[in-house]
Structure formats: C-alpha cells, structure tokens
Design an enzyme around this catalytic site. Structure first.
Site, short mmCIF file in Angstrom:
data_model
loop_
_atom_site.label_atom_id
_atom_site.label_comp_id
_atom_site.label_asym_id
_atom_site.label_seq_id
_atom_site.Cartn_x
_atom_site.Cartn_y
_atom_site.Cartn_z
N GLY A 1 27.14 70.41 -53.19
CA GLY A 1 26.12 69.40 -52.94
C GLY A 1 25.32 69.01 -54.16
O GLY A 1 24.10 68.88 -54.08
N GLY B 1 24.59 70.77 -56.60
CA GLY B 1 23.70 71.87 -56.98
C GLY B 1 22.66 72.22 -55.94
O GLY B 1 22.04 73.28 -56.02
N SER C 1 31.83 67.91 -55.94
CA SER C 1 30.48 68.34 -55.54
C SER C 1 30.48 69.24 -54.31
O SER C 1 29.71 69.01 -53.37
CB SER C 1 29.59 67.10 -55.30
OG SER C 1 29.63 66.22 -56.39
N PRO C 2 31.31 70.28 -54.27
CA PRO C 2 31.36 71.15 -53.09
C PRO C 2 30.08 71.95 -52.88
O PRO C 2 29.90 72.55 -51.81
CB PRO C 2 32.56 72.06 -53.37
CG PRO C 2 32.68 72.07 -54.86
CD PRO C 2 32.28 70.70 -55.31
N TYR D 1 31.07 58.53 -67.48
CA TYR D 1 30.29 59.69 -67.90
C TYR D 1 29.89 59.62 -69.37
O TYR D 1 28.98 60.33 -69.80
CB TYR D 1 31.05 60.98 -67.65
CG TYR D 1 31.46 61.23 -66.23
CD1 TYR D 1 30.87 60.54 -65.16
CD2 TYR D 1 32.46 62.15 -65.92
CE1 TYR D 1 31.27 60.77 -63.85
CE2 TYR D 1 32.85 62.39 -64.61
CZ TYR D 1 32.26 61.68 -63.59
OH TYR D 1 32.66 61.91 -62.29
N HIS E 1 37.46 54.44 -59.89
CA HIS E 1 36.25 55.24 -59.66
C HIS E 1 35.49 54.81 -58.41
O HIS E 1 34.82 55.62 -57.77
CB HIS E 1 35.33 55.15 -60.88
CG HIS E 1 34.38 56.29 -61.01
ND1 HIS E 1 33.79 56.64 -62.20
CD2 HIS E 1 33.90 57.18 -60.10
CE1 HIS E 1 33.00 57.69 -62.02
NE2 HIS E 1 33.05 58.03 -60.76
#
Length: 282
Positions: free
Chosen positions: A201, A203, A198-199, A53, A120
């Site tokens: 999706g 965003g 990412s629950p 990141y 990762h």
C-alpha cells in the site's frame, strides 16, 4: 509467455525502482549498484522502472555488468505537466510517441532492448489497438521482447490482446487495494501475468494502517517476529499462490535492508485463519 521472458522460471518477486535516486551512491544501505547486486544475490531478477520516474539513467548505471541476469522492465506514456504538481500529468500513447519513447529509454538505460515494455496508463484519446500495434513493431525490431499494460481496464486488456499477445499487466494489489482481483480470471484465461505493484500500500501497511487492520497486522507480526509490512506482503504472496494464473508481487524500495526484508516476506507462511482475519479486517 513465461518461456519467452523468464527463461529460468517466473520470479517469485520483483523490485520496483520508482524511488531510486542519485542521492544513494556511496550509502551502504541505498547505493543503487549494491541494491542491484543484493537483489540478484537474493534471487530477485525482475527490475521495474519507467520513463516517468526520471531515473532510467541511474538504473542503467546500477545494472553494471549484470544486464544479462536481469528481466528489465520500463514504461512509457505518462508525462508531467509544467506546474510540477504531483497531480499534473497527462498521457501520450500515439504511435509516434511509442517509437520515440522507447529509443529514449534504451539510451538512458544504456541497453539495446527491454525485456518487458509497458504502456504506463490507458489513453482516452488514442485507441489501445493503435498503441499496441506500434509496440508490436518495437518487438519485431528487437527493441523489446514482450508487451505489457498498466492502469487499464478489462476491456482494454481484451482489445489489446486481440492485436498482439500481452505478457503482463501491472496493477496494484494489496490488503487495501483489491480491485484487481476482478481481473484475475481474465488474466489467467489469456495467459497474462499480473505484476502486483505496491503490495504494501505504498508503505502505508508498514506502520500506518488503521483500526482493525492495524490490530491484525500487529498481532500476526508480533507472533511471527516480523514487521507489519512483511505480513502485508506475505498476504499478497499467499493469495497469489492460490490463484490459477501467474502473479509476481512487485514491492518497491531503494533500501538494501528493506529489500532483504521483502524477500524474507515471500517465505512467510500465514495460517488460513490469519488470511481470513486480515481479509475481513479491511
């Protein structure tokens, strides 16, 4: 596993920091230090970043004096190619990379250990046993407290866990990404937590869902007086509570207001009919 990482109990929800940037300092809604403080005030103590990141130094500065209150997680092994394109990346998971990567992360974060350190992404070149053996050496040296995996197969998980206990696996789980549900029995069997990134999706489920799913999200959100993204996150929380294992949803944000909305979503109770209709709408 739980007692070794979360001495005060498994957190209900974590905070993904992939999009945390230097641009936020001084902005009341996006100041990194404020974000961390509000997270702690709201009971969110698991913070997640990664070498890839490019913001571990920002996370380190944002932690301030709160290090001991936080379960700090990072990842290694994915590196950008020279082109700078989003799809130009590669994996290095050999033992030498494991050792150098952790020292780099610790230095940028300004800490002496990580609570949870993930591979990762699986490697097609280095057997996962070799990677995990090197990660176990980091634990013996006191540089990490627990081992994690991300973007791996079920076979990878079993092979890795046979070398050293794996504390957590991080994979996406959302209304539109359901593949990890096949992992849940194995994770429960082995005592491995699922950290569900990412629950919402990435965003998409906030406002850009399509068709029947968009209709159901909008309908329920209107009835409850909340946002569509909160309903999508609440769906993950509620499904997680129905599993036999440990699941920690990990919504990501760099916004204080979105953080508060995400925490509020963890307390939303969806009816059984709503759960079935959302699930079927996909």
């Amino acid at each position: 596993m739980t007692a070794a990482i979360w001495t005060d109990g498994v957190p209900v929800q974590g905070l993904g920091l992939m999009r945390l940037t230097d641009d936020g300092w001084g902005d009341s809604d996006r100041d990194p230090a404020t974000l961390v403080q509000v997270a702690l005030d709201e009971g969110v103590t698991l913070l997640d970043t990664a070498e890839m990141y490019g913001n571990e130094d920002i996370v380190g500065r944002a932690l301030g004096s709160h290090r001991d209150q936080i379960t700090l997680c990072s990842k290694f092994g994915v590196y950008r190619g020279d082109s700078g394109r989003h799809d130009d990346w590669y994996v290095r998971a050999d033992p030498a990379t494991v050792r150098t990567a952790v020292d780099g992360s610790l230095g940028r974060l300004g800490v002496d250990h990580l609570d949870l350190y993930y591979l990762h992404h699986r490697s097609e070149e280095t057997p996962i046993e070799e990677t995990v053996e090197a990660m176990a050496e980091l634990k013996q040296a006191g540089k990490i407290r627990a081992l994690g995996l991300s973007n791996v197969t079920l076979e990878d998980i079993r092979r890795a866990h046979a070398v050293h206990p794996i504390a957590a696996v991080q994979e996406q789980w959302s209304l539109t990404q359901r593949g990890v549900e096949d992992y849940l029995p194995t994770l429960a069997e082995l005592g491995i937590a699922l950290v569900a990134h990412s629950p919402m999706g990435h965003g998409v489920l906030n406002q850009n869902a399509d068709g029947e799913l968009a209709h159901e999200l909008s309908r329920i959100a209107s009835e409850l007086g909340v946002g569509a993204g909160q309903v999508a996150l609440a769906w993950v929380h509620q499904c997680a509570r129905q599993t036999q294992g440990t699941v920690i949803p990990l919504p990501g944000t760099s916004s204080v207001s979105h953080l508060r909305a995400n925490v509020a979503a963890s307390r939303i109770e969806l009816g059984d009919v709503d759960i079935r209709r959302l699930t079927a709408a996909v």
